[in-house]
Design an enzyme around this catalytic site. Structure first.
Site, PDB file in Angstrom:
ATOM      1  CG  HIS A 128      -0.223   0.484   2.405  1.00 25.17           C
ATOM      2  ND1 HIS A 128       0.676  -0.271   3.072  1.00 25.17           N
ATOM      3  CD2 HIS A 128      -0.100   1.677   3.070  1.00 25.17           C
ATOM      4  CE1 HIS A 128       1.041   0.084   4.375  1.00 25.17           C
ATOM      5  NE2 HIS A 128       0.414   1.481   4.203  1.00 25.17           N
TER       6      HIS A 128
HETATM    7  C1  UD1 Z   1      -2.278   6.132   5.191  1.00 24.48           C
HETATM    8  C2  UD1 Z   1      -1.058   6.592   5.595  1.00 24.48           C
HETATM    9  C3  UD1 Z   1       0.148   5.734   5.990  1.00 24.48           C
HETATM   10  C4  UD1 Z   1      -0.295   4.421   6.609  1.00 24.48           C
HETATM   11  C5  UD1 Z   1      -1.619   3.777   5.836  1.00 24.48           C
HETATM   12  C6  UD1 Z   1      -2.104   2.538   6.613  1.00 24.48           C
HETATM   13  C7  UD1 Z   1      -0.607   9.207   5.462  1.00 24.48           C
HETATM   14  C8  UD1 Z   1       0.039  10.239   4.311  1.00 24.48           C
HETATM   15  N1  UD1 Z   1      -0.441   7.868   5.018  1.00 24.48           N
HETATM   16  O1  UD1 Z   1      -1.931   5.870   3.779  1.00 24.48           O
HETATM   17  O2  UD1 Z   1       1.127   6.212   6.750  1.00 24.48           O
HETATM   18  O3  UD1 Z   1       0.505   3.465   6.371  1.00 24.48           O
HETATM   19  O4  UD1 Z   1      -2.652   5.021   5.846  1.00 24.48           O
HETATM   20  O5  UD1 Z   1      -3.119   2.131   5.794  1.00 24.48           O
HETATM   21  O6  UD1 Z   1      -1.306   9.351   6.341  1.00 24.48           O
HETATM   22  N2  UD1 Z   1      -8.951   5.112   0.299  1.00 24.48           N
HETATM   23  C9  UD1 Z   1     -10.370   4.390   0.212  1.00 24.48           C
HETATM   24  N3  UD1 Z   1     -10.755   4.284   1.395  1.00 24.48           N
HETATM   25  C10 UD1 Z   1     -10.163   4.332   2.690  1.00 24.48           C
HETATM   26  C11 UD1 Z   1      -9.052   4.967   2.745  1.00 24.48           C
HETATM   27  C12 UD1 Z   1      -8.524   5.538   1.477  1.00 24.48           C
HETATM   28  O7  UD1 Z   1     -10.715   4.322  -0.841  1.00 24.48           O
HETATM   29  O8  UD1 Z   1     -10.775   4.316   3.538  1.00 24.48           O
HETATM   30  C13 UD1 Z   1      -8.265   5.251  -0.929  1.00 24.48           C
HETATM   31  C14 UD1 Z   1      -8.343   7.000  -1.288  1.00 24.48           C
HETATM   32  O9  UD1 Z   1      -8.684   6.849  -2.671  1.00 24.48           O
HETATM   33  C15 UD1 Z   1      -7.229   7.667  -0.620  1.00 24.48           C
HETATM   34  C16 UD1 Z   1      -6.275   6.443  -0.785  1.00 24.48           C
HETATM   35  O10 UD1 Z   1      -6.758   5.302  -0.668  1.00 24.48           O
HETATM   36  O11 UD1 Z   1      -7.097   8.856  -1.690  1.00 24.48           O
HETATM   37  C17 UD1 Z   1      -5.194   6.812  -0.029  1.00 24.48           C
HETATM   38  O12 UD1 Z   1      -5.520   7.003   1.417  1.00 24.48           O
HETATM   39  P1  UD1 Z   1      -4.731   7.979   2.301  1.00 24.48           P
HETATM   40  O13 UD1 Z   1      -5.364   7.859   3.798  1.00 24.48           O
HETATM   41  O14 UD1 Z   1      -4.258   9.191   1.924  1.00 24.48           O
HETATM   42  O15 UD1 Z   1      -3.159   7.176   2.295  1.00 24.48           O
HETATM   43  P2  UD1 Z   1      -2.804   5.374   2.623  1.00 24.48           P
HETATM   44  O16 UD1 Z   1      -2.292   5.060   1.519  1.00 24.48           O
HETATM   45  O17 UD1 Z   1      -4.218   4.849   3.234  1.00 24.48           O
HETATM   46  N1  UDP Z   2      -4.451  -5.612   8.045  1.00 22.58           N
HETATM   47  C1  UDP Z   2      -6.020  -5.912   8.116  1.00 22.58           C
HETATM   48  N2  UDP Z   2      -6.730  -6.216   6.855  1.00 22.58           N
HETATM   49  C2  UDP Z   2      -5.946  -6.350   5.802  1.00 22.58           C
HETATM   50  C3  UDP Z   2      -4.558  -5.769   5.535  1.00 22.58           C
HETATM   51  C4  UDP Z   2      -4.165  -5.364   6.765  1.00 22.58           C
HETATM   52  O1  UDP Z   2      -6.658  -6.038   9.241  1.00 22.58           O
HETATM   53  O2  UDP Z   2      -6.602  -6.734   4.592  1.00 22.58           O
HETATM   54  C5  UDP Z   2      -4.274  -4.941   9.138  1.00 22.58           C
HETATM   55  C6  UDP Z   2      -2.670  -5.732   9.567  1.00 22.58           C
HETATM   56  O3  UDP Z   2      -2.857  -6.766  10.558  1.00 22.58           O
HETATM   57  C7  UDP Z   2      -1.906  -4.317  10.446  1.00 22.58           C
HETATM   58  C8  UDP Z   2      -2.611  -3.196   9.830  1.00 22.58           C
HETATM   59  O4  UDP Z   2      -3.768  -3.555   8.986  1.00 22.58           O
HETATM   60  O5  UDP Z   2      -2.339  -4.394  11.817  1.00 22.58           O
HETATM   61  C9  UDP Z   2      -1.430  -2.655   8.938  1.00 22.58           C
HETATM   62  O6  UDP Z   2      -2.053  -1.544   8.209  1.00 22.58           O
HETATM   63  P1  UDP Z   2      -1.414  -0.731   7.023  1.00 22.58           P
HETATM   64  O7  UDP Z   2      -0.694  -2.070   6.221  1.00 22.58           O
HETATM   65  O8  UDP Z   2      -2.585  -0.047   6.107  1.00 22.58           O
HETATM   66  O9  UDP Z   2      -0.687   0.164   7.557  1.00 22.58           O
HETATM   67  P2  UDP Z   2       0.718   0.464   8.057  1.00 22.58           P
HETATM   68  O10 UDP Z   2       0.893  -0.480   9.145  1.00 22.58           O
HETATM   69  O11 UDP Z   2       1.808   0.243   7.165  1.00 22.58           O
HETATM   70  O12 UDP Z   2       0.675   1.828   8.479  1.00 22.58           O
END
Ligand code: UD1
Ligand code: UDP
Length: 350
Positions: free
Chosen positions: A200
Site C-alpha cells: 500500500h
Molecule cells: C495512510 C497513511 C500511511 C499508513 C496507511 C495505513 C498518510 C499520508 N498515509 O496511507 O502512513 O501506512 O494509511 O493504511 O497518512 N482510500 C479509500 N478508502 C479509505 C481510505 C483510503 O478508498 O478508507 C483510498 C482513497 O482513494 C485515498 C487513498 O486510498 O485517496 C489513499 O488514502 P490515504 O489515507 O491518503 O493514504 P494511505 O495509503 O491509506
Molecule cells: N490489516 C488488516 N486487513 C488487511 C490488511 C492489513 O486488518 O486486509 C492490518 C494488519 O494486520 C496491520 C494493519 O492492518 O495490523 C496494517 O495496516 P497498513 O498496512 O494499512 O498500515 P501500516 O502499518 O503500514 O501503517
C-alpha cells in the site's frame, strides 16, 4: 467519557492501523482517566474503518468523518471540539497525516503531546511518514518508544521531551485477537499452502514501474500468494491496467481477525506495511519487506525480516526459500504493553 467532568486526555486516531493498535489501550484509558477518543475519518471505507471498530470492540467518542488525508482539513475538523473540551494531554499515535494533524491541533490549543510509537525511522526523508514522525517527536513533551532500537534513535536526536520505552501496543492486540482468529473456518477461496502479500505504500502502489516490477518478481515465486488489496493499490492496479500474475489470489481487504487468521496460516508474509512487519515477528512468521528501507529495523537485526525492493535483480524465489528457514525466537516489542503504557501515563499525568 463522563460528560459532567472535564476531559483530561484525548487520544486521536484516523487510519486502519491506528484503530488496531489503540484497541487494547482505549478501554484502559477510559478506566483510569477522564478520556475522549477522537477519530478523524481519514480512513472511511467500511473495510478500512467500521469493520475494525466492530472486530475490536471500540467506539470513538467523536468521529469527524473527514474522508480525506489533507492535514489542514483534519486539523481544522478537530480544533473546535478540542478547544471546547480543553484536554491537558493529547495522545498522538504514529506517523500518518492524522497523527500530524492531531499534534498541530494539540499545539494550537496548548495541550501537552504524548507521542506513542516515537523514534520510528526509515532514515529516508522521501518516505512521506518520515518528516511527520520526526516533527511529531520534536513537538512532543512525552515520547513512548515501541522498541529499544527506537529508544536509542531518540538519544541521537534533537528531542526536548521525556523518552520512555513502553513496547509496542500491537503485541497485546495481536495476542488477544489471534486467539479468536484460530476459531475461524477456512475460506474456500484461500489455498491450503500460501504466502501472504500486502502492498500500500506510495513508493510501490503509486508507481506503475515499481508495481510492475513487483508483479514480475512475485510471478517467479513457486507458491500461491494471497493478496488482500488496500484501496489505494486497487485503484492504481485499475488505473495503470496492471494484471496480477496467476499465482496471486487477490481478495478485498479484510477485517483484523480475518487478517490474523491469514497471517497465522501462511508460510511467510511479503509486505510494505509497518504494522504487518511487527505482527509477523510477534507471531514468528518470516517476513520479506518489499521496500528499499524499513522503519522496523529491530525485526531486520533479528533476521526475522529482510528487505527486497522492486528494483532488485536477484531471485525473489531464492529469498523466499532462505526466509522460510528463518529461526524466529525473539519479540523485540515487549508484552503486556497497554498496562505498562498506562502505568507510565499515571506517573506522567498529574
Ligand atoms: C495512510 C497513511 C500511511 C499508513 C496507511 C495505513 C498518510 C499520508 N498515509 O496511507 O502512513 O501506512 O494509511 O493504511 O497518512 N482510500 C479509500 N478508502 C479509505 C481510505 C483510503 O478508498 O478508507 C483510498 C482513497 O482513494 C485515498 C487513498 O486510498 O485517496 C489513499 O488514502 P490515504 O489515507 O491518503 O493514504 P494511505 O495509503 O491509506
Ligand atoms: N490489516 C488488516 N486487513 C488487511 C490488511 C492489513 O486488518 O486486509 C492490518 C494488519 O494486520 C496491520 C494493519 O492492518 O495490523 C496494517 O495496516 P497498513 O498496512 O494499512 O498500515 P501500516 O502499518 O503500514 O501503517
Amino acid at each position: 467519557m463522563n460528560a459532567n467532568k472535564g476531559v483530561e486526555v484525548v487520544t486521536v486516531a484516523g487510519t486502519r492501523p491506528e484503530i488496531i493498535k489503540l484497541a487494547n489501550i482505549i478501554p484502559l484509558l477510559r478506566k483510569h482517566f477522564e478520556h475522549a477518543f477522537v477519530y478523524t475519518g481519514q480512513h472511511y471505507s467500511s473495510n478500512m474503518k467500521d469493520i475494525f471498530f466492530d472486530d475490536l470492540g471500540i467506539v470513538p467518542d467523536y468521529d469527524f468523518k473527514c474522508n480525506t488525508s489533507d492535514i489542514n482539513t483534519l486539523k481544522d475538523s478537530m480544533v473546535p471540539t478540542l478547544q471546547r473540551i480543553s484536554p491537558k494531554y493529547v495522545i498522538v499515535y504514529g506517523d500518518t497525516n492524522s497523527s500530524m494533524a492531531a499534534a498541530l491541533a494539540a499545539e494550537q490549543i496548548n495541550s501537552m503531546i504524548i507521542h506513542i510509537e516515537a523514534g520510528v525511522r526509515d532514515f529516508d526523508y522521501a518516505v512521506p511518514e518520515e518528516p511527520l514522525r520526526i516533527k511529531i517527536d520534536e513537538m512532543s513533551q512525552y515520547l513512548f518508544a515501541p522498541s529499544q532500537f527506537c529508544t536509542t534513535v531518540l538519544t541521537y536526536e534533537n528531542i526536548n521531551g521525556s523518552v520512555f520505552f513502553t513496547g509496542n501496543l500491537i503485541v497485546d492486540v495481536c495476542r488477544r485477537l489471534s486467539k479468536l482468529s484460530k476459531n475461524l473456518h477456512p475460506r474456500k477461496d484461500i489455498p491450503e499452502e500460501y504466502l501472504l502479500l500486502t502492498i500500500h505504500r506510495p513508493e510501490n502502489a503509486d508507481n506503475p514501474h515499481n508495481l510492475k516490477q513487483l508483479c514480475k518478481h512475485l510471478q517467479s515465486v513457486k507458491y500461491k500468494i494471497v493478496f488482500p488489496v488496500h484501496p489505494r493499490t486497487k485503484q492504481n492496479l485499475i488505473k495503470y491496467n496492471i494484471q496480477l500474475p496467476s499465482n496471486i489470489v487477490p481478495i478485498e481487504a479484510v477485517g483484523y481477525v480475518d487478517f490474523l487468521n491469514l497471517l497465522e496460516s501462511c508460510r511467510l508474509v511479503l509486505t510494505d506495511s509497518g504494522g504487518v512487519q511487527e505482527e509477523a515477528i510477534v507471531l514468528r512468521k518470516p517476513c520479506i519487506t518489499l521496500r528499499h528501507t524499513s522503519a522496523r529495523w529491530e525485526t531486520i537485526l533479528l533476521k526475522a525480516n529482510i528487505l527486497f525492493p522492486p528494483d532488485r535483480q536477484d531471485s525473489l524465489q531464492d529469498i523466499v526459500e532462505t526466509m522460510l528457514a528463518a529461526k524466529i525466537n525473539r519479540n523485540p516489542y515487549g508484552e503486556d504493553v497497554a498496562n505498562k503504557t498506562v502505568d507510565i501515563l499515571k506517573q506522567v499525568i498529574v
